[in-house]
Scaffold this active site. Structure first.
Site, mmCIF file in Angstrom:
data_model
loop_
_atom_site.group_PDB
_atom_site.id
_atom_site.type_symbol
_atom_site.label_atom_id
_atom_site.label_comp_id
_atom_site.label_asym_id
_atom_site.label_seq_id
_atom_site.Cartn_x
_atom_site.Cartn_y
_atom_site.Cartn_z
ATOM 1 N N ASP A 82 0.834 -1.204 0.000
ATOM 2 C CA ASP A 82 0.000 0.000 0.000
ATOM 3 C C ASP A 82 0.877 1.266 0.000
ATOM 4 O OD1 ASP A 82 -2.486 1.311 0.225
ATOM 5 O OD2 ASP A 82 -2.353 1.376 2.418
ATOM 6 N N ASP A 104 1.837 5.528 -5.095
ATOM 7 C CA ASP A 104 1.080 6.720 -4.715
ATOM 8 C C ASP A 104 1.797 7.971 -5.203
ATOM 9 O OD1 ASP A 104 -0.263 8.808 -3.646
ATOM 10 O OD2 ASP A 104 -0.132 8.153 -1.557
ATOM 11 N N HIS A 178 -7.338 9.624 5.422
ATOM 12 C CA HIS A 178 -6.771 8.594 6.297
ATOM 13 C C HIS A 178 -6.900 9.008 7.767
ATOM 14 C CE1 HIS A 178 -4.424 7.897 2.496
ATOM 15 N NE2 HIS A 178 -4.826 6.675 2.760
ATOM 16 N N HIS A 206 -9.904 4.779 -0.156
ATOM 17 C CA HIS A 206 -8.962 4.810 0.979
ATOM 18 C C HIS A 206 -9.652 5.505 2.152
ATOM 19 C CE1 HIS A 206 -4.890 3.742 -0.784
ATOM 20 N NE2 HIS A 206 -5.722 3.600 -1.796
ATOM 21 N N GLY A 207 -8.998 5.470 3.298
ATOM 22 C CA GLY A 207 -9.535 6.196 4.455
ATOM 23 C C GLY A 207 -10.848 5.621 4.949
ATOM 24 N N GLY A 208 -10.928 4.288 4.985
ATOM 25 C CA GLY A 208 -12.193 3.642 5.352
ATOM 26 C C GLY A 208 -12.606 3.844 6.800
ATOM 27 N N ASN A 228 -10.035 0.301 1.771
ATOM 28 C CA ASN A 228 -8.867 0.192 2.657
ATOM 29 C C ASN A 228 -9.234 0.555 4.092
ATOM 30 O OD1 ASN A 228 -7.547 -0.198 0.241
ATOM 31 N ND2 ASN A 228 -5.962 1.333 0.623
HETATM 32 P P1 13P Z 1 -7.734 4.504 7.415
HETATM 33 O O1 13P Z 1 -6.567 4.493 8.320
HETATM 34 O O2 13P Z 1 -8.508 5.776 7.503
HETATM 35 O O3 13P Z 1 -8.620 3.327 7.600
HETATM 36 O O4 13P Z 1 -7.198 4.459 5.918
HETATM 37 C C1 13P Z 1 -6.653 3.298 5.438
HETATM 38 C C2 13P Z 1 -6.060 3.456 4.090
HETATM 39 O O5 13P Z 1 -6.618 4.100 3.238
HETATM 40 C C3 13P Z 1 -4.793 2.777 3.842
HETATM 41 O O6 13P Z 1 -4.348 2.998 2.552
#
Ligand code: 13P
Length: 281
Positions: A82, A104, A178, A206-208, A228
């Site tokens: 990642d 990225d 994130h 991302h940023g789940g 993610n």
């Molecule tokens: P979070 O830490 O917000 O869950 O984001 C995870 C992510 O997007 C890792 O690439």
């Protein structure tokens, strides 16, 4: 069930209208917790680690562990690198056997992001592995060390990026970030819908951590097939250990280890239910 390519999982997710959880891990206990959840629910899964996390979990040690875990799982599991930043580490992950890598370049000027992502896509293809790119800029940073501003994806630019790089999965920025959100995020579903109508690759959210279940479901219905989750796993493991100490359940090291596995398991179970990937293995 073998270690699989990420694109195999994501194309099935696209057809089936669900998302595959891509769970960040940093030790064996988290790997075991995620695997317990996906095996119990018969879900496909992606195990991932980001380049910024390697100071705590060296790639030459955690990488083979992740690959071995996937090879021994009873459900299909892809192993993903990642937020790759350097060719050196991306190549090391591919040499270890990761079936997917992300480059990225979201902070780079558009043409430079295209150029470097296309190079990583070519490198990954030499290993028979997949490549994820990012267009626009997801907020925050994977390990919280930088407060990067959100720059929402332009659907037209996403199409151009996809056509020029041919990535296997594309991460979009639609107000997601994130880490733990300070306020409930207001996602730009309009941008997601437009991007999904133009770009034929599976889209990645991302940023789940902290996104509401209904918002996850809406994102999935509009074209997100990989989600993610990192911070929620780490928080859940920490809370599980803390609670076990408070409840005097930890009598020795192995109880601590059990509490860690349980924290990762609970978090994965919660997300699998929302992502709709149970019984899709
Ligand atoms: P979070 O830490 O917000 O869950 O984001 C995870 C992510 O997007 C890792 O690439």
């Amino acid at each position: 069930m073998p270690l699989v390519n990420m694109s195999t999982l994501l194309s099935k997710a696209r057809e089936g209208g669900y998302a595959v959880g891509s769970f960040s891990i940093s030790n064996m206990e988290m790997v075991l917790g995620v695997l317990k959840a996906v095996e119990e629910t018969k879900s496909p899964a992606i195990l991932q680690i980001a380049e910024v996390r390697l100071n705590h979990s060296p790639l030459e040690i955690i990488g083979p562990l992740m690959v071995a875990a996937a090879k021994n799982a009873s459900v299909p599991v892809a192993v993903h690198f990642d937020h790759g930043k350097t060719t050196e580490k991306i190549k090391q992950a591919l040499d270890i056997g990761f079936t997917s890598v992300m480059f990225d370049g979201s902070h780079l000027p558009f043409e430079e992001n295209v150029r470097q992502t296309a190079e990583v896509k070519k490198l990954a293809a030499e290993y028979g592995a997949d490549c994820e790119g990012e267009i626009g800029c997801v907020g925050g940073s994977e390990d919280g060390s930088e407060d990067i501003a959100i720059n929402c994806t332009s659907p037209a630019q996403a199409l151009e990026f996809y056509e020029k790089t041919n990535v296997d999965a594309l991460a979009v920025a639609i107000g997601n970030a994130h880490g733990n959100y300070k306020q409930t995020p207001k996602l730009r579903f309009d941008i997601l819908e437009q991007t999904a109508s133009l770009v034929k690759a599976p889209l990645v959210l991302h940023g789940g951590t902290g996104i509401l279940p209904d918002d996850f479901r809406k994102c999935i219905s509009l074209g997100i097939n990989k989600i993610n989750i990192a911070t929620a796993t780490f928080d859940s493991v920490e809370q599980s250990v803390r609670a076990a100490y408070e409840n005097a359940e930890i009598k020795g090291y192995y109880d601590l280890q059990t509490a860690e596995v349980e924290g990762a398991y609970k978090n994965a179970m919660k997300h699998i239910d929302v992502f709709g990937c149970s019984d899709k293995a």
